[in-house]
Design a protein around this motif. Structure first.
Motif, PDB file in Angstrom:
ATOM      1  N   ILE A 137      -0.798  -9.055   2.550  1.00 33.93           N
ATOM      2  CA  ILE A 137      -0.291  -8.366   1.354  1.00 33.93           C
ATOM      3  C   ILE A 137       1.001  -9.023   0.863  1.00 33.93           C
ATOM      4  O   ILE A 137       1.717  -9.668   1.630  1.00 33.93           O
ATOM      5  N   PRO A 194      -0.541   0.020  -5.083  1.00 37.17           N
ATOM      6  CA  PRO A 194      -1.254  -1.262  -5.041  1.00 37.17           C
ATOM      7  C   PRO A 194      -1.050  -2.128  -6.284  1.00 37.17           C
ATOM      8  O   PRO A 194      -1.478  -3.281  -6.316  1.00 37.17           O
ATOM      9  N   ALA A 195      -0.373  -1.587  -7.297  1.00 38.24           N
ATOM     10  CA  ALA A 195      -0.036  -2.410  -8.456  1.00 38.24           C
ATOM     11  C   ALA A 195       1.204  -3.253  -8.147  1.00 38.24           C
ATOM     12  O   ALA A 195       1.405  -4.316  -8.718  1.00 38.24           O
ATOM     13  N   PHE A 246       0.043  -5.720  -3.102  1.00 40.75           N
ATOM     14  CA  PHE A 246      -1.409  -5.871  -3.190  1.00 40.75           C
ATOM     15  C   PHE A 246      -1.929  -6.873  -2.157  1.00 40.75           C
ATOM     16  O   PHE A 246      -1.176  -7.693  -1.624  1.00 40.75           O
ATOM     17  N   SER A 266       4.096  -8.753  -2.725  1.00 38.59           N
ATOM     18  CA  SER A 266       4.507  -8.143  -3.997  1.00 38.59           C
ATOM     19  C   SER A 266       4.792  -9.247  -5.016  1.00 38.59           C
ATOM     20  O   SER A 266       5.242  -8.989  -6.119  1.00 38.59           O
ATOM     21  N   VAL A 268      -3.053   3.340   0.925  1.00 36.10           N
ATOM     22  CA  VAL A 268      -3.459   3.357  -0.487  1.00 36.10           C
ATOM     23  C   VAL A 268      -4.063   4.717  -0.836  1.00 36.10           C
ATOM     24  O   VAL A 268      -3.710   5.325  -1.854  1.00 36.10           O
ATOM     25  N   TRP A 283      -3.899  -0.170   5.965  1.00 39.52           N
ATOM     26  CA  TRP A 283      -3.658  -0.469   4.554  1.00 39.52           C
ATOM     27  C   TRP A 283      -4.440   0.501   3.656  1.00 39.52           C
ATOM     28  O   TRP A 283      -3.891   1.111   2.727  1.00 39.52           O
TER      29      TRP A 283
END
Length: 287
Positions: free
Chosen positions: A121, A209-210, A213, A123, A202, A198
């Motif tokens: 993941i 998750p925007a 991600f 950002s 969510v 994860w």
């Protein structure tokens, strides 16, 4: 001996017998269960409680969840028979197998663990593939974590990325939820963790998750299992195995336990399923 003395003697013998009986009942063996601390202690305790109650009823003995401070402590606890049952990741099972001289026996795994995956993941929208992690600060979970370190490291190496040479900094958060927090908080540019944690974050809207991600999902591999020591009596092992296999989502108690374990059901497993994990550990220099 007069009647009074005889009555007094009988009374004392009865009292002694009752006390002995009480001592025997108090000294009933406790069946101890532990788990690798891959999430916060409160989350582990919440997940364990209904299962402990269920096993207590099935085994007919007191069952206690015994938390440990780190992954190595979970391995030692089973190898030294301080606990009867341990929830291991694939790598901690392999470590326990080595530490106990081949006496760790995996009995069941979740159906999901036959094809478990890790996610990477970030950002940072500029990070789109594993090669983009070069020169970045990246967090794994615990060093002994299968889905939070060993397998992500293994897939990085296969992709030609060596964390120790190519990352600016390698961090170890200690747990999957802590990895999410490190990425979301900007402490690292990316992190690797267990897919089920994860997905739970969510679903519970504990991560946006925007903003944070998944940019890479690993191929599947075998992971978590419930393991016992070979010295456990065969009858107890069989009773325990059947109790776990009998958990059913159509039954309210079974549904609660399985949902907390993030499982559809438990299926039988065997040590050979973890040969791939063992090979990955050797190739990554972790075993």
């Amino acid at each position: 001996m007069n009647h009074k003395t005889f009555t007094h003697l009988i009374g004392r013998l009865l009292t002694a017998a009752l006390l002995m009986g009480a001592a025997v009942s108090f000294a009933q063996p406790v069946f101890r269960v532990t788990a690798i601390p891959d999430e916060s202690p409160t989350e582990l305790a919440r997940k364990a409680a209904p299962l402990m109650k269920y096993l207590e009823a099935k085994l007919g003995t007191k069952v206690e969840f015994t938390p440990v401070t780190d992954y190595a402590a979970a391995v030692e606890a089973l190898a030294n028979r301080k606990v009867d049952l341990a929830w291991f990741g694939g790598f901690t099972f392999v470590q326990a197998q080595a530490r106990s001289g081949g006496k760790a026996i995996p009995i069941v795994q979740r159906e999901e663990d036959e094809k478990f995956r890790s996610v990477f993941i970030t950002s940072d929208p500029a990070i789109k593939q594993l090669a983009d992690l070069k020169g970045k600060d990246v967090s794994f979970g615990s060093q002994s974590s299968t889905s939070g370190h060993l397998m992500p490291r293994s897939f990085l190496l296969q992709a030609g990325v060596d964390p120790d040479k190519d990352f600016r900094r390698v961090a170890y958060s200690g747990a999957h939820d802590a990895t999410i927090a490190a990425v979301a908080g900007g402490k690292v540019q990316a992190g690797a963790l267990n897919i089920s944690v994860w997905e739970k974050f969510v679903a519970d809207k504990r991560v946006d998750p925007a903003k944070v991600f998944v940019f890479y999902t690993t191929p599947p591999y075998y992971d978590y299992n419930w393991t016992v020591h070979a010295d456990m009596p065969a009858a107890t092992r069989e009773k325990l195995t059947q109790a776990l296999l009998a958990l059913n989502r159509n039954d309210p108690a079974g549904k609660e336990i399985l949902e907390l374990q993030r499982a559809t059901r438990f299926v039988p497993t065997k040590a050979d399923n973890y040969k791939g994990i063992e090979a990955a550990a050797h190739s990554a220099g972790l075993l």
